[in-house]
Design a protein around this motif. Structure first.
Motif, PDB file in Angstrom:
ATOM      1  N   THR A   3       0.640  -0.772  -0.322  1.00 44.73           N
ATOM      2  CA  THR A   3      -0.417   0.068  -0.071  1.00 44.73           C
ATOM      3  C   THR A   3       1.149   0.571   0.111  1.00 44.73           C
ATOM      4  O   THR A   3       2.537   1.521   0.182  1.00 44.73           O
ATOM      5  CB  THR A   3      -0.677   0.197   1.519  1.00 44.73           C
ATOM      6  N   GLU A   5       1.575   5.233   1.853  1.00 41.88           N
ATOM      7  CA  GLU A   5       1.016   5.857   2.409  1.00 41.88           C
ATOM      8  C   GLU A   5       0.533   7.343   2.091  1.00 41.88           C
ATOM      9  O   GLU A   5      -0.530   8.270   2.708  1.00 41.88           O
ATOM     10  CB  GLU A   5       2.271   6.378   3.773  1.00 41.88           C
ATOM     11  N   GLN A  76       4.422   0.774   1.257  1.00 38.22           N
ATOM     12  CA  GLN A  76       4.826  -0.539   2.672  1.00 38.22           C
ATOM     13  C   GLN A  76       4.047  -1.432   2.429  1.00 38.22           C
ATOM     14  O   GLN A  76       3.199  -1.539   1.862  1.00 38.22           O
ATOM     15  CB  GLN A  76       3.864   0.953   4.177  1.00 38.22           C
ATOM     16  N   SER A  77       4.532  -2.828   3.415  1.00 38.95           N
ATOM     17  CA  SER A  77       4.030  -3.811   3.324  1.00 38.95           C
ATOM     18  C   SER A  77       3.422  -3.821   4.509  1.00 38.95           C
ATOM     19  O   SER A  77       3.773  -3.487   4.816  1.00 38.95           O
ATOM     20  CB  SER A  77       4.874  -4.625   2.750  1.00 38.95           C
ATOM     21  N   SER A  78       2.161  -4.957   4.193  1.00 38.78           N
ATOM     22  CA  SER A  78       1.332  -5.102   5.777  1.00 38.78           C
ATOM     23  C   SER A  78       1.255  -6.759   5.715  1.00 38.78           C
ATOM     24  O   SER A  78       1.089  -7.455   5.202  1.00 38.78           O
ATOM     25  CB  SER A  78       0.385  -4.074   5.044  1.00 38.78           C
ATOM     26  N   SER A  80      -1.423  -9.200   7.689  1.00 40.80           N
ATOM     27  CA  SER A  80      -2.748  -9.238   8.850  1.00 40.80           C
ATOM     28  C   SER A  80      -2.712 -10.156  10.145  1.00 40.80           C
ATOM     29  O   SER A  80      -2.011 -10.808   9.079  1.00 40.80           O
ATOM     30  CB  SER A  80      -3.303  -8.502   8.206  1.00 40.80           C
ATOM     31  N   THR A 297      -2.343  -5.876  12.103  1.00 43.13           N
ATOM     32  CA  THR A 297      -1.191  -4.847  10.646  1.00 43.13           C
ATOM     33  C   THR A 297       0.141  -4.479  11.575  1.00 43.13           C
ATOM     34  O   THR A 297      -0.761  -3.938  12.432  1.00 43.13           O
ATOM     35  CB  THR A 297      -2.524  -4.287  10.027  1.00 43.13           C
ATOM     36  N   THR A 298       0.785  -5.033  10.878  1.00 43.98           N
ATOM     37  CA  THR A 298       2.035  -4.194  10.953  1.00 43.98           C
ATOM     38  C   THR A 298       3.077  -4.061  10.050  1.00 43.98           C
ATOM     39  O   THR A 298       2.674  -5.089   8.667  1.00 43.98           O
ATOM     40  CB  THR A 298       3.598  -5.655  11.046  1.00 43.98           C
ATOM     41  N   LYS A 299       3.058  -2.414   9.363  1.00 43.95           N
ATOM     42  CA  LYS A 299       3.536  -1.617   8.269  1.00 43.95           C
ATOM     43  C   LYS A 299       4.986  -1.920   8.651  1.00 43.95           C
ATOM     44  O   LYS A 299       5.417  -1.869   9.419  1.00 43.95           O
ATOM     45  CB  LYS A 299       2.435  -0.587   8.387  1.00 43.95           C
ATOM     46  N   ASN A 300       5.384  -2.095   7.128  1.00 40.56           N
ATOM     47  CA  ASN A 300       7.144  -2.001   6.512  1.00 40.56           C
ATOM     48  C   ASN A 300       7.079  -0.791   5.743  1.00 40.56           C
ATOM     49  O   ASN A 300       6.741  -1.292   4.897  1.00 40.56           O
ATOM     50  CB  ASN A 300       7.911  -2.885   6.846  1.00 40.56           C
ATOM     51  N   GLU A 301       8.211  -0.137   5.855  1.00 41.70           N
ATOM     52  CA  GLU A 301       8.601   0.514   5.174  1.00 41.70           C
ATOM     53  C   GLU A 301       8.943  -0.011   4.032  1.00 41.70           C
ATOM     54  O   GLU A 301       9.973  -0.926   3.341  1.00 41.70           O
ATOM     55  CB  GLU A 301       9.313   1.770   5.564  1.00 41.70           C
TER      56      GLU A 301
END
Length: 329
Positions: A3, A5, A76-78, A80, A297-301
């Motif tokens: 996704t 931002e 960003q990767s997420s 879930s 949900t964890t988001k990574n740049e």
């Protein structure tokens, strides 16, 4: 899953259109001309590699700008993860299999219609414990509470009017047997679906007393009266084969309403296959399994690959411009 931002930065890609147009206009306007008397000496000569690479630096720069815009949009990767807390319902189905259930006002008859719709109901509730009690002149548990829907539907499909004394209808016994199976249940909701086509005319337990027992154990009872209004064709074996005779339909609706109302349930009347199907659909909607879902949900740049691509393209443009397509002033 990727996704962005700040996806609004993708509108900057539209700027590439006028930049490309400006580049083409500049090349056409400022290209040098050389007048010669003849081009005969140049015929058959192939173009050098630099002729094809002259536009490569500009193309690389456009790709670099595109990569920079992706960096600005912050990909960003997420990941879930969802935890489910399932709060099931314990349901006992109490089915009348007395001889009158062979009446053919429902097709092919009341019993087979009740079995078909009941099996569909069972298969539509994967999270619930469901069991089956059958009754006629007496009652017994055909299948205790189970989550094994394949086994239950197999047992349900084998139910027939010859499994038990078919003389009489012991509604009180059928209801009491179902209550006995649910009274020790720890489920948040306990339900009995009692289906019959007659009146209570035998058995050791009064139906209203069985209803009071259900109320005591906080069991909700839905009652279904099956049969058309008036008379219905009933198959009778004679010396000349099976003959159909018309029999009066007698359902103790007052009793079934009393049981349902006292336990917080509802009474239904099914006069054909379609109405019976709709009744089970309505019960299915009223008695929904509760499922609580907690989602994490964890988001990574993920901008770093695009940033490295941007720097790499800038370096590549410099190398191509000054090593491959350089020219003398």
């Amino acid at each position: 899953m990727i996704t962005y931002e700040s996806p609004q930065y993708f509108y900057l890609l539209l700027l590439l259109i006028p930049i490309i147009g400006w580049y083409i206009w500049k090349r056409n306007k400022y290209t040098a001309n050389l007048q010669i008397s003849t081009i005969t000496p140049f015929k058959g000569k192939s173009r050098g590699l630099r002729c094809y690479l002259v536009h490569l630096p500009f193309a690389i720069r456009m790709l670099a700008i595109s990569a920079l815009i992706f960096v600005m949009a912050r990909p960003q990767s997420s990941e879930s993860k969802a935890d489910q807390n399932i709060e099931g319902i314990d349901i006992m189905m109490s089915l009348d299999i007395s001889g009158s259930m062979l009446s053919e006002d429902l097709k092919p008859n009341r019993l087979e219609a009740a079995k078909a719709v009941g099996i569909d109901f069972i298969n539509g509730r994967p999270n619930d414990n469901i069991g089956l009690v059958v009754f006629a002149g007496n009652s017994f548990t055909q299948c205790p509470l189970t989550t094994d829907k394949a086994a239950l539907t197999s047992v349900f499909s084998m139910v027939n009017e010859n499994m038990i004394d078919a003389n009489g209808t012991a509604i009180g016994m059928g209801l009491a047997s179902a209550v006995n199976r649910l009274k020790d249940s720890q489920a948040a909701s306990k339900v009995i679906i009692l289906l019959t086509d007659g009146t209570n005319n035998t058995g050791e337990i009064d139906p209203e007393m069985a209803g009071e027992l259900a109320k005591t154990y906080d069991i909700r009872v839905y009652t279904i009266g099956v049969g058309t209004k008036g008379s219905a064709p009933y198959p009778v074996q004679t010396a000349f084969g099976v003959q159909r005779v018309m029999m009066e339909v007698e359902i103790d609706e007052d009793l079934l309403k009393t049981i349902a109302n006292n336990t917080g349930g509802k009474y239904f009347r099914a006069t054909n296959n379609e109405s019976l199907k709709k009744i089970y659909e309505e019960i299915d909607q009223m008695e929904k399994t509760k499922i609580d879902v907690q989602e994490y949900t964890t988001k990574n740049e993920e901008f770093l690959p695009f940033a490295l691509l941007f720097l790499g393209l800038l370096l590549l443009e410099t190398l191509v411009r000054y090593l491959l397509v350089r020219h003398n002033p």
